[in-house]
Design a protein around this motif. Structure first.
Motif, mmCIF file in Angstrom:
data_model
loop_
_atom_site.group_PDB
_atom_site.id
_atom_site.type_symbol
_atom_site.label_atom_id
_atom_site.label_comp_id
_atom_site.label_asym_id
_atom_site.label_seq_id
_atom_site.Cartn_x
_atom_site.Cartn_y
_atom_site.Cartn_z
ATOM 1 N N LEU A 32 28.345 97.006 -12.499
ATOM 2 C CA LEU A 32 27.386 96.082 -13.278
ATOM 3 C C LEU A 32 27.533 95.967 -14.370
ATOM 4 C CD1 LEU A 32 24.307 97.169 -11.020
ATOM 5 C CD2 LEU A 32 25.260 94.962 -10.954
ATOM 6 N N HIS A 33 28.147 97.204 -15.238
ATOM 7 C CA HIS A 33 28.442 97.206 -16.559
ATOM 8 C C HIS A 33 29.640 96.428 -16.725
ATOM 9 C CE1 HIS A 33 30.470 98.837 -20.137
ATOM 10 N NE2 HIS A 33 29.266 98.589 -20.604
ATOM 11 N N ARG A 34 30.321 96.408 -15.937
ATOM 12 C CA ARG A 34 31.598 95.520 -15.957
ATOM 13 C C ARG A 34 31.268 93.938 -16.119
ATOM 14 N NH1 ARG A 34 35.049 92.567 -13.174
ATOM 15 N NH2 ARG A 34 33.803 92.735 -11.363
ATOM 16 N N LEU A 35 30.455 93.658 -15.285
ATOM 17 C CA LEU A 35 29.979 92.389 -15.023
ATOM 18 C C LEU A 35 29.042 91.654 -16.348
ATOM 19 C CD1 LEU A 35 28.803 92.401 -11.275
ATOM 20 C CD2 LEU A 35 30.795 91.074 -12.051
ATOM 21 N N ALA B 149 26.581 93.505 -18.230
ATOM 22 C CA ALA B 149 25.155 94.293 -18.717
ATOM 23 C C ALA B 149 25.601 95.203 -19.697
ATOM 24 C CB ALA B 149 24.277 94.804 -17.550
ATOM 25 N N LYS B 150 25.022 95.401 -20.786
ATOM 26 C CA LYS B 150 25.508 96.439 -21.915
ATOM 27 C C LYS B 150 25.170 97.787 -21.421
ATOM 28 C CE LYS B 150 24.732 93.095 -25.743
ATOM 29 N NZ LYS B 150 24.270 92.046 -24.704
ATOM 30 N N ALA B 151 24.152 97.832 -20.700
ATOM 31 C CA ALA B 151 23.792 99.303 -20.262
ATOM 32 C C ALA B 151 23.045 98.913 -18.926
ATOM 33 C CB ALA B 151 22.499 100.179 -20.926
ATOM 34 N N VAL B 152 23.132 99.952 -18.063
ATOM 35 C CA VAL B 152 22.578 99.835 -16.521
ATOM 36 C C VAL B 152 21.774 101.291 -16.265
ATOM 37 C CG1 VAL B 152 22.901 99.632 -13.961
ATOM 38 C CG2 VAL B 152 24.513 98.449 -15.658
ATOM 39 N N VAL B 153 20.666 100.929 -15.739
ATOM 40 C CA VAL B 153 19.716 102.138 -14.850
ATOM 41 C C VAL B 153 19.554 101.721 -13.529
ATOM 42 C CG1 VAL B 153 17.559 101.733 -15.935
ATOM 43 C CG2 VAL B 153 17.951 103.975 -15.064
ATOM 44 N N ILE B 154 20.220 102.393 -12.877
ATOM 45 C CA ILE B 154 19.778 102.375 -11.124
ATOM 46 C C ILE B 154 18.696 103.186 -10.818
ATOM 47 C CG2 ILE B 154 20.826 102.159 -8.710
ATOM 48 C CD1 ILE B 154 23.546 101.223 -9.805
ATOM 49 N N PRO C 171 18.010 97.581 -11.804
ATOM 50 C CA PRO C 171 17.823 97.269 -10.481
ATOM 51 C C PRO C 171 17.502 98.551 -9.682
ATOM 52 C CG PRO C 171 20.237 97.494 -11.000
ATOM 53 C CD PRO C 171 19.512 97.546 -12.277
ATOM 54 N N ASN C 172 16.709 98.205 -8.599
ATOM 55 C CA ASN C 172 16.657 99.555 -7.597
ATOM 56 C C ASN C 172 17.950 99.547 -6.730
ATOM 57 O OD1 ASN C 172 16.183 97.654 -5.584
ATOM 58 N ND2 ASN C 172 13.932 97.758 -5.720
ATOM 59 N N LEU C 173 17.759 100.434 -5.994
ATOM 60 C CA LEU C 173 19.012 100.700 -5.009
ATOM 61 C C LEU C 173 19.414 99.461 -4.242
ATOM 62 C CD1 LEU C 173 19.194 104.195 -3.502
ATOM 63 C CD2 LEU C 173 20.725 103.289 -5.102
ATOM 64 N N ALA C 174 18.273 98.703 -3.645
ATOM 65 C CA ALA C 174 18.583 97.470 -2.730
ATOM 66 C C ALA C 174 19.070 96.450 -3.638
ATOM 67 C CB ALA C 174 17.316 97.293 -2.009
ATOM 68 N N GLU C 175 18.668 96.165 -4.916
ATOM 69 C CA GLU C 175 18.966 95.061 -5.547
ATOM 70 C C GLU C 175 20.571 95.462 -6.244
ATOM 71 O OE1 GLU C 175 14.535 94.484 -7.043
ATOM 72 O OE2 GLU C 175 15.616 95.846 -8.173
ATOM 73 N N ALA C 176 20.717 96.595 -6.259
ATOM 74 C CA ALA C 176 22.269 97.121 -7.092
ATOM 75 C C ALA C 176 23.058 96.781 -5.810
ATOM 76 C CB ALA C 176 22.083 98.469 -7.391
ATOM 77 N N GLN C 177 22.800 97.022 -4.727
ATOM 78 C CA GLN C 177 23.591 96.707 -3.367
ATOM 79 C C GLN C 177 24.023 95.353 -3.270
ATOM 80 O OE1 GLN C 177 22.978 100.351 -0.285
ATOM 81 N NE2 GLN C 177 21.524 98.846 -0.067
ATOM 82 N N LEU C 178 22.745 94.500 -3.503
ATOM 83 C CA LEU C 178 23.079 93.175 -3.300
ATOM 84 C C LEU C 178 23.774 92.450 -4.433
ATOM 85 C CD1 LEU C 178 19.428 92.411 -2.356
ATOM 86 C CD2 LEU C 178 21.256 91.739 -0.902
ATOM 87 N N LEU C 179 23.716 92.957 -5.710
ATOM 88 C CA LEU C 179 24.224 92.577 -6.856
ATOM 89 C C LEU C 179 25.916 92.807 -6.656
ATOM 90 C CD1 LEU C 179 21.711 93.289 -9.724
ATOM 91 C CD2 LEU C 179 22.600 90.879 -8.876
ATOM 92 N N THR C 180 26.332 94.127 -6.223
ATOM 93 C CA THR C 180 27.535 94.293 -6.150
ATOM 94 C C THR C 180 28.416 94.178 -4.752
ATOM 95 O OG1 THR C 180 27.036 96.774 -5.408
ATOM 96 C CG2 THR C 180 27.226 96.170 -7.792
ATOM 97 N N GLN C 181 27.296 93.923 -3.822
ATOM 98 C CA GLN C 181 27.724 93.652 -2.393
ATOM 99 C C GLN C 181 28.480 94.881 -1.918
ATOM 100 O OE1 GLN C 181 27.447 89.999 -0.762
ATOM 101 N NE2 GLN C 181 26.061 90.995 -2.001
ATOM 102 N N LYS C 182 27.932 96.134 -2.413
ATOM 103 C CA LYS C 182 28.443 97.407 -1.938
ATOM 104 C C LYS C 182 27.366 98.381 -1.432
ATOM 105 C CE LYS C 182 32.413 97.187 -5.121
ATOM 106 N NZ LYS C 182 33.121 97.668 -6.318
#
Length: 253
Positions: free
Chosen positions: A161-164, A166-171, A135-146
């Motif tokens: 996002l990893h806890r949710l 995904a095996k790995a994450v790059v923001i 995700p980009n920053l905007a998408e990461a914010q929408l996914l985590t609601q933070k």
């Protein structure tokens, strides 16, 4: 050398800088053959940049046509509605042993007309199958609601996002944190790494789509996920550096 087959489940970009066009040219640049299941069309209208979802039954038939192709990886891009996302999940569940690169395009740069709230829950169902989430920053914010305002916030979001699932994450932090560098953050449950490249003047190169597709290609070529992410960031940097204002890239032969 075997010509690996890589699938892009993504939309078209009428300006050809991102979406399936970026996916296919990236696969080709890495010596692979790309297939596409088209999720949507786009166009500039009187209302602005608009996304037109592929008919659900047409999309279903596209995926059914590809179900027996021996893909080495799948990259998922823009899923314009819940129905398309659900069919994508069904397809991925039938290919659960191959790498899946999930680029959760919840917010187009030009518009917010993608149904974000409804899609979040469907995207979460894809997380356990994702080798990496991009995700980009905007998408990461929408996914985590933070809200993400600092590098520490980005680290917290990546871990969430990893806890949710995904095996790995790059923001993709983009230009938020530096006037001279594009900074991304990688996390795989153990390793946390910042990736930096100097900022370049923008053009029509679809950096997010190209980045996710390059990760898929490099994983197919045998790189670890972390090395694929680093290599993809370098690839995007060179692609922007070598392309004109229309995103036409002069790759080295």
């Amino acid at each position: 050398m075997k010509n690996e087959l890589v699938l892009a489940i993504s939309g078209n970009d009428i300006y050809s800088g991102g979406g399936l066009y970026a996916d296919l040219i990236t696969y080709a640049a890495h010596g692979q053959h790309g297939f596409v299941a088209v999720t949507c069309l786009t166009a500039m209208t009187e209302q602005g940049f608009e996304v037109f979802a592929t008919d659900t039954e047409v999309f279903r038939h596209q995926l059914n046509s590809l179900v027996h192709v021996p893909f080495s990886a799948v990259k998922i891009g823009l899923l314009p509605n819940v129905e398309i996302a659900g069919l994508t999940l069904d397809f991925i569940q039938q290919h659960a042993t191959i790498p899946v690169i999930l680029d959760p395009v919840l917010v187009c740069k030009e518009t917010h007309d993608v149904e974000v709230t409804a899609l979040r829950e469907e995207l979460f169902k894809l997380f356990p199958y994702a080798t990496i989430l991009t995700p980009n920053l905007a998408e990461a914010q929408l996914l985590t609601q933070k809200e993400i305002k600092t590098l520490k916030d980005m680290e917290i979001a990546a871990k969430e996002l990893h806890r949710l699932g995904a095996k790995a994450v790059v923001i993709k932090g983009g230009t938020r944190f530096s006037e001279s560098e594009a900074i991304d953050l990688f996390y795989d449950g153990q390793n946390l790494e910042l990736l930096r490249q100097p900022l370049l003047e923008g053009n029509n190169t679809g950096a997010g789509c190209t980045f996710a597709s390059a990760i898929a290609s490099l994983i197919v070529n045998g790189e670890s996920v972390s090395k694929a992410v680093a290599g993809a960031k370098e690839f995007v940097y060179r692609s922007i550096q070598k392309s004109d204002k229309y995103g036409v890239i002069q790759y080295e032969k």
